[in-house]
Motif scaffolding. Sequence first.
Motif, PDB file in Angstrom:
ATOM      1  N   ALA A 141      11.392  -5.860 -48.509  1.00  0.00           N
ATOM      2  CA  ALA A 141      11.867  -5.286 -47.956  1.00  0.00           C
ATOM      3  C   ALA A 141      12.202  -3.757 -48.378  1.00  0.00           C
ATOM      4  N   TYR A 142      12.817  -3.017 -47.197  1.00  0.00           N
ATOM      5  CA  TYR A 142      13.034  -1.712 -47.946  1.00  0.00           C
ATOM      6  C   TYR A 142      13.876  -0.848 -47.323  1.00  0.00           C
ATOM      7  N   GLN A 143      14.144   0.194 -48.227  1.00  0.00           N
ATOM      8  CA  GLN A 143      15.787   1.020 -47.155  1.00  0.00           C
ATOM      9  C   GLN A 143      15.441   2.501 -46.644  1.00  0.00           C
ATOM     10  N   GLN A 158      17.725  -1.497 -44.365  1.00  0.00           N
ATOM     11  CA  GLN A 158      17.031  -2.161 -44.727  1.00  0.00           C
ATOM     12  C   GLN A 158      16.811  -3.353 -44.069  1.00  0.00           C
ATOM     13  N   SER A 164      17.679  -8.156 -41.795  1.00  0.00           N
ATOM     14  CA  SER A 164      18.220  -6.587 -42.257  1.00  0.00           C
ATOM     15  C   SER A 164      19.328  -6.705 -41.602  1.00  0.00           C
TER      16      SER A 164
END
Length: 286
Positions: A141-143, A158, A164
Amino acid sequence: MSVSSQTMEAIIEQKSNRISWKTIWNYNTGIIATKVMQTRTCYISTMNRSEMPTFAALVRVAAERRNLINLGRPSRRITFVTNGLVSNLSSYGAHVFSMCSGLPTYRAQEVQVLLGLVLNPALADQHQQTEVSKKISIGGAYQILTINRKWLVASIEQKSNHGSWKTIWNYDTGFMATKVLPERACYLSIMNRTEMPSFDALPQLAADIRNQNHPRAPTKEITFTLVRRIIRDLGSYGPDIFYTCRGLSTYVAYQVQGPEFSLGSCIKLDALQYLALTYCHNDNSV
């Protein structure tokens, strides 16, 4: 792929069960437009001619790819972040207008990637708008934090294989909205400015994430109970919230405190490793 020497345009389209998209490269105007079918969204950006193939090379590149059984990995990569909605789509030409008409269309700005963090230094230095993306979990995951200083709006998005979501904080109106894609739902509430970070503190929070070696638990948490309610004028909450929540089941989220509230199933969202937003379905209200 189709190439027009008359208009100096190249059109590349992919169709598959996993993801389908279409991109138009106009070498005359220096504009790129890309439509992603699954999200029904268009993105418009400026061409980076130093990273992209020349117009004359496109036919040769296409011929080389046809002779390959396995395409392998791309040799170049350009990363973009969205930077507001496009207001005058017709100014980008007939092909782009025809492709993107009726879809939410965003300006996309190229950014540099360093150690997993995507940062636009020019915008940050000018204190106009800062956009960052940081991987914060092992699960992939990334934001993406987007700050619009003109409208006092921040969004945190995210993306991950496990779920998501996107939350928008409007510091001007005091409203916030959170879209949870697995549930295809949007939650509207009033911001708790006491618990939430100030608008000016958001860039520093993003910088703190970059300097951390390991993920940390959020230092604050706000819990909401959800009430299903028809929002008759979603546009009154501003264009960012309107485009995020339109077409989704919309709930009004009320903040609750203390153990006396009987809450049902809950979902917890970790925003910037600082604030946990917990949304709970109350069986008596929803």
